[in-house]
Design a protein around this motif. Sequence first.
Motif, short mmCIF file in Angstrom:
data_model
loop_
_atom_site.label_atom_id
_atom_site.label_comp_id
_atom_site.label_asym_id
_atom_site.label_seq_id
_atom_site.Cartn_x
_atom_site.Cartn_y
_atom_site.Cartn_z
N ILE A 112 1.06 -1.27 0.08
CA ILE A 112 -0.04 0.03 -0.08
C ILE A 112 0.66 1.26 -0.04
O ILE A 112 0.73 2.16 -0.76
CB ILE A 112 -0.87 -0.23 1.14
CG1 ILE A 112 -1.88 -0.90 1.08
CG2 ILE A 112 -1.55 1.50 1.33
CD1 ILE A 112 -2.91 -1.18 2.42
N ILE A 113 1.92 1.26 0.76
CA ILE A 113 2.65 2.34 0.91
C ILE A 113 3.46 2.69 -0.24
O ILE A 113 4.02 3.75 -0.62
CB ILE A 113 3.63 2.42 2.21
CG1 ILE A 113 2.70 2.50 3.38
CG2 ILE A 113 4.47 3.35 2.36
CD1 ILE A 113 3.45 2.14 4.79
N ALA A 131 9.52 2.55 2.90
CA ALA A 131 8.29 2.42 3.88
C ALA A 131 8.43 2.28 5.52
O ALA A 131 7.75 2.58 6.11
CB ALA A 131 7.82 1.06 3.13
N SER A 161 -2.60 5.40 6.09
CA SER A 161 -3.16 6.32 4.89
C SER A 161 -2.13 7.54 4.72
O SER A 161 -1.97 8.07 3.84
CB SER A 161 -4.54 6.81 5.10
OG SER A 161 -5.57 5.57 5.01
N ARG A 164 1.21 6.63 3.48
CA ARG A 164 1.03 6.42 1.78
C ARG A 164 1.03 7.55 1.09
O ARG A 164 1.48 7.99 0.16
CB ARG A 164 -0.49 5.76 1.65
CG ARG A 164 -0.53 5.36 0.16
CD ARG A 164 -1.80 4.75 -0.40
NE ARG A 164 -3.07 5.39 0.48
CZ ARG A 164 -4.15 4.99 0.10
NH1 ARG A 164 -4.55 3.68 -0.37
NH2 ARG A 164 -5.32 5.77 0.85
#
Length: 271
Positions: A112-113, A131, A161, A164
Amino acid sequence: MLVELRGLGKRFPVARDILRRPTRWLLAVDDVNLDVHRGETLGLIGESGCGKSTLARLILALVPSTSGSAVVDGIRFPGASREEMRRFRRRVQIIFQDPFGSLDPRMKVEEIITEGLSHERLRRAERRERAKRLLELVELPVTALGRYPHEFSGGQRQRISIARALAPRPILIVADEPVSALDVSVQGTILNLLVTLQRELSLTCIFISHDISVVRHVADRIAVMHLGQIVEIGDSAEILRRPLHPYTQALLSSVPRFNYAPLPPRGEART
């Protein structure tokens, strides 16, 4: 100046005739003129449905404007080239309102990141190291990299979030009600984290909320939106101390003020 909006407007068709031609329109954003300075946090407040999120999508170039223009980091919309759009997507990021729906449940935190780093052509070890640093920045353990979003609480998901959004090293972050879906006990922690990151990384932030009591803790300036228009803008302290527009005054008057009476000594009845 990082963001310059001039006469920006957006309308949506709400009714069509038998030939599917629009016959009625909803004016979501109406002739907005707004500047956002580099390094500041601008709070955008207003009731639900007033056009805040639509304005954010216009700034992010996620929807085309009906009228006016926007200049973000020197890139003008409409009319940006493909190469300018590539640069724009790297330098402008968003933090979504819902920490549960905005993360892909099938992807691990590391994926995700690092998903937004594909343009940098980094080796896997370099992406993983980035990350790790981002997780440390948002105060999450490195062991979170190998876990899935459903294994975290709402506040932890919102931290993911944020990590990210920070991964491509943006200069502008649009936070669309980032704490409204969280428990009150968690909201303060996330707000403090956003303020710290904004100062340490010299980010420019547009913080969107309908809750003026939240915005007052993070924003340098406040813009009040009502029925698609910016009706008042100014320094946060000045807006809160002396609001001029009746709608701003109504927003401030709606903030709860608690005045609890002291509890009587144990064994005595309360009167």
